[in-house]
Design a protein around this motif. Structure first.
Motif, short mmCIF file in Angstrom:
data_model
loop_
_atom_site.label_atom_id
_atom_site.label_comp_id
_atom_site.label_asym_id
_atom_site.label_seq_id
_atom_site.Cartn_x
_atom_site.Cartn_y
_atom_site.Cartn_z
N GLN A 1 1.78 12.05 -2.67
CA GLN A 1 2.07 13.36 -3.25
C GLN A 1 1.33 13.57 -4.57
O GLN A 1 1.50 14.59 -5.21
N SER A 2 0.49 12.60 -4.94
CA SER A 2 -0.35 12.75 -6.11
C SER A 2 -1.70 12.10 -5.84
O SER A 2 -1.79 11.13 -5.08
N ARG A 3 -2.72 12.62 -6.47
CA ARG A 3 -4.06 12.03 -6.32
C ARG A 3 -4.08 10.61 -6.88
O ARG A 3 -4.76 9.73 -6.36
N THR A 4 -3.33 10.40 -7.95
CA THR A 4 -3.29 9.08 -8.57
C THR A 4 -2.70 8.04 -7.62
O THR A 4 -3.26 6.96 -7.43
N GLY A 5 -1.55 8.39 -7.00
CA GLY A 5 -0.92 7.49 -6.05
C GLY A 5 -1.84 7.19 -4.88
O GLY A 5 -1.95 6.04 -4.43
N LEU A 6 -2.52 8.23 -4.38
CA LEU A 6 -3.44 8.03 -3.26
C LEU A 6 -4.58 7.09 -3.67
O LEU A 6 -4.99 6.22 -2.90
N GLY A 7 -5.07 7.27 -4.90
CA GLY A 7 -6.15 6.42 -5.38
C GLY A 7 -5.75 4.96 -5.45
O GLY A 7 -6.51 4.07 -5.02
N PHE A 8 -4.55 4.69 -5.98
CA PHE A 8 -4.07 3.31 -6.05
C PHE A 8 -3.97 2.70 -4.66
O PHE A 8 -4.40 1.57 -4.42
N ALA A 9 -3.35 3.44 -3.73
CA ALA A 9 -3.16 2.94 -2.36
C ALA A 9 -4.50 2.76 -1.65
O ALA A 9 -4.71 1.76 -0.95
N ARG A 10 -5.40 3.71 -1.83
CA ARG A 10 -6.71 3.64 -1.18
C ARG A 10 -7.50 2.41 -1.67
O ARG A 10 -8.13 1.71 -0.88
N ASP A 11 -7.42 2.16 -2.97
CA ASP A 11 -8.16 1.02 -3.53
C ASP A 11 -7.62 -0.31 -2.98
O ASP A 11 -8.38 -1.23 -2.68
N LEU A 12 -6.28 -0.41 -2.89
CA LEU A 12 -5.71 -1.65 -2.36
C LEU A 12 -6.07 -1.83 -0.89
O LEU A 12 -6.39 -2.94 -0.44
N ILE B 1 0.84 -1.20 0.00
CA ILE B 1 0.00 0.00 0.00
C ILE B 1 0.87 1.25 0.00
O ILE B 1 0.62 2.21 -0.74
N ALA B 2 1.93 1.24 0.82
CA ALA B 2 2.83 2.40 0.89
C ALA B 2 3.54 2.62 -0.45
O ALA B 2 3.72 3.76 -0.88
N ARG B 3 3.93 1.55 -1.12
CA ARG B 3 4.60 1.69 -2.41
C ARG B 3 3.63 2.22 -3.47
O ARG B 3 4.01 3.05 -4.30
N LEU B 4 2.38 1.76 -3.45
CA LEU B 4 1.41 2.29 -4.39
C LEU B 4 1.14 3.77 -4.16
O LEU B 4 0.85 4.52 -5.09
N ALA B 5 1.27 4.20 -2.91
CA ALA B 5 1.11 5.62 -2.60
C ALA B 5 2.25 6.46 -3.17
O ALA B 5 2.12 7.68 -3.30
N GLY B 6 3.37 5.79 -3.52
CA GLY B 6 4.49 6.51 -4.14
C GLY B 6 5.83 6.34 -3.48
O GLY B 6 6.84 6.79 -4.00
N ALA B 7 5.88 5.70 -2.29
CA ALA B 7 7.15 5.49 -1.60
C ALA B 7 7.93 4.37 -2.29
O ALA B 7 7.33 3.42 -2.77
N PRO B 8 9.27 4.47 -2.36
CA PRO B 8 10.13 5.52 -1.83
C PRO B 8 10.46 6.63 -2.82
O PRO B 8 11.16 7.57 -2.47
N MET B 9 9.99 6.50 -4.08
CA MET B 9 10.34 7.51 -5.08
C MET B 9 9.83 8.90 -4.67
O MET B 9 10.53 9.90 -4.82
N ASP B 10 8.60 8.94 -4.14
CA ASP B 10 8.09 10.17 -3.56
C ASP B 10 8.41 10.13 -2.07
O ASP B 10 7.84 9.33 -1.32
N LYS B 11 9.34 10.97 -1.65
CA LYS B 11 9.83 10.90 -0.27
C LYS B 11 8.73 11.07 0.77
O LYS B 11 8.75 10.49 1.84
N GLY B 12 7.73 11.91 0.46
CA GLY B 12 6.68 12.20 1.43
C GLY B 12 5.53 11.23 1.42
O GLY B 12 4.57 11.38 2.18
N ALA B 13 5.59 10.22 0.57
CA ALA B 13 4.52 9.23 0.50
C ALA B 13 4.76 8.12 1.52
O ALA B 13 5.89 7.84 1.90
N GLY B 14 3.68 7.50 1.95
CA GLY B 14 3.82 6.38 2.88
C GLY B 14 2.61 6.23 3.78
O GLY B 14 1.52 6.74 3.49
N ILE B 15 2.83 5.55 4.89
CA ILE B 15 1.76 5.24 5.83
C ILE B 15 2.19 5.62 7.23
O ILE B 15 3.30 5.30 7.67
#
Length: 495
Positions: free
Chosen positions: A473-484, A437-451
């Protein structure tokens, strides 16, 4: 002859060359044959995958475009003249085909494969074939051969000291950022601990990813040596100093394939430690139902493989099997993990106690390597260095020496809270699920993404109460993580 034009195109890890389809003296059929080409000026050369361009604004007649990786590796200036010819497949590919057929390779055959991978003579597809073949079966001798070969093809550091310590965790446990606490504790004690780390492979953050929130990790060998001479330690990315470069290439293919077998893990970790000049290593193997190692039998098998290979390459190793039943700390992702690390080093009252205790335990094992300490006194010494603020001071000196990060990375502004669907006690947390879930949110490429984990195993929660908070750090990343997370939050309630 063609002239080089640098193209700002990132084709990592592969070398890619670009040419106009027409007007270069080759027919389309010849271009097909030249899928892999050798680019050379008679002295410097690279092998590159050829891509055809139909846009004349990108390249002119008589030019060859080189992507960022190819241009850097060829190391010739723009405008230099080069010739191209069809690249013959590396002879070592025949060994890969034999491995696919189930053969056990000899040491020199393994070395030839690793040398060609390090020299970027393999395409990602060919590397993937080698990795998948090895995932099917590797003998202990092959694992040892891969370890030695990967250490030999890159740079080898020598600290000219009888005791150079290191600590490593095999990973798989979100938030387990103990190295950034262990290193300043050990440095404050006075042992040499040049910690070089890889970027994350399948996790939401690696030590290098998290340390980069605070300081530069892109250090040259000269800079590393100067910092270690002054501070006794460093927390750097190993790829910059060309330690086991074949491993970095393999990791770039392992990451999307999510390949992380025991044999490849042992070769990857120990080749880096050998190349980094370590003499003594504490190795942490977390054991848990959703960790990389899930049974006691697997833990014993992995421990014995590590011990065998370490013994053969002359590395003293102390292996500890630890609790990997749930994430450690609260933050999962670079910014959140850096927050937890600094809270522990500052002795904050609300610092994650599980992260603190695990780091102290491992630091104690590292300090026990010091012949000047009485047996078993390592933990007490580690506790004193942390509680007194000496470890924090050592960390601040390291940050300054490596170069304080000028960019202040912020938490992802797109937030979603995952709520408890029933009242009860948290019975289990799925480490693998939380990491995904954290990786779908954008971590670690987006430093501020995670759980941000708000509750751990044993906590009582009410229905509708937030279990954790996803940052992206993006709506798309949040959407992927939220869905999972909606499919399965990773939390199991005990009723």
């Amino acid at each position: 002859m063609l002239t080089i034009k640098r193209l700002a195109i990132d084709t990592y890890p592969e070398n890619t060359a670009f040419m106009l389809r027409e007007s270069n003296g080759y027919s389309a059929e010849q271009f097909q044959a030249l899928r892999k080409i050798r680019v050379s000026d008679g002295r410097a050369e690279i092998l590159a995958t050829l891509a055809l361009v139909d846009e004349p604004a990108l390249l002119k007649r008589g030019e060859i475009g080189l992507g960022e990786q190819a241009f850097r590796r060829l190391a010739l200036p723009e405008g230099a003249s080069v010739a191209i010819e069809q690249a013959m497949p590396p002879p070592s590919l025949e060994f890969v085909r034999r491995k696919i057929d189930g053969d056990t390779l000899q040491d020199d055959e393994v070395s030839a494969i690793i040398r060609d991978i390090a020299a970027h003579r393999y395409s990602p597809m060919e590397i993937g074939a080698f990795l998948v073949a090895c995932a099917g079966f590797m003998s202990t001798q092959e694992t040892l051969a891969v370890t030695r070969a990967m250490a030999d093809v890159g740079n080898r550091l020598d600290w000219r000291a009888p005791l150079v310590v290191d600590k490593h965790c095999i990973g798989g446990i979100p938030g387990n950022r103990t190295s950034m606490i262990v290193v300043p504790i050990v440095a404050a004690h006075g042992l040499i601990m040049p910690k070089t780390s890889s970027r994350a492979i399948t996790s939401p953050s690696g030590t290098a990813d998290t340390m980069e929130v605070l300081a530069s990790v892109d250090l040259s060998e000269e800079a590393m040596r100067a910092i270690v001479a002054k501070e006794k330690a460093v927390l750097a990315w190993g790829g910059k100093v060309n330690l086991s470069p074949a491993d970095d290439v393999l990791i770039s293919v392992e990451r999307p394939l999510r390949i992380d077998t025991f044999d490849q893990m042992v070769a990857s970790i120990l080749s880096k430690k050998l190349a980094a000049g370590s003499t003594h290593l504490v190795l942490d193997i977390p054991l848990g139902p959703t960790a990389k190692v899930r049974t006691q039998d697997d833990a014993v098998r992995l421990r014995k493989l590590f011990e065998h290979v370490a013994d053969k390459i002359g590395l003293v190793i102390d292996i500890v099997v630890t609790d990997g039943s749930q994430p450690i700390g609260r933050g999962v992702g670079p910014v959140l993990e850096a927050r937890d690390v600094m809270a522990v080093l500052r002795n904050d009252a609300d610092a994650p106690q599980d992260l603190r205790e695990h780091a102290l335990f491992l630091a104690g094992r590292v300090l026990d390597f010091d012949p000047a300490l009485r047996g078993g006194r390592g933990y007490a010494r580690a506790l004193d260095l942390l509680a007194s603020g000496k470890a924090l001071a050592a960390m601040e000196r390291l940050i300054e020496a490596q170069g304080r990060q000028p960019v202040k990375f912020a938490l992802g502004e797109h937030v979603h809270e995952v709520l408890a669907t029933q009242e009860g006690r948290v019975g289990a947390i799925d480490c693998h699920r939380i990491a995904r879930i954290a990786r779908l949110a954008g971590a670690p490429m987006d430093k501020g993404a995670g759980i941000d984990l708000l509750h751990k195993v044993g906590a009582q929660v009410r229905k509708g109460q937030a279990l954790y908070r996803i940052h992206a750090q993006s709506r798309t990343g949040l959407g992927f993580a939220r869905d999972l997370a909606a499919e399965d939050s990773g939390y199991e309630m005990a009723g």
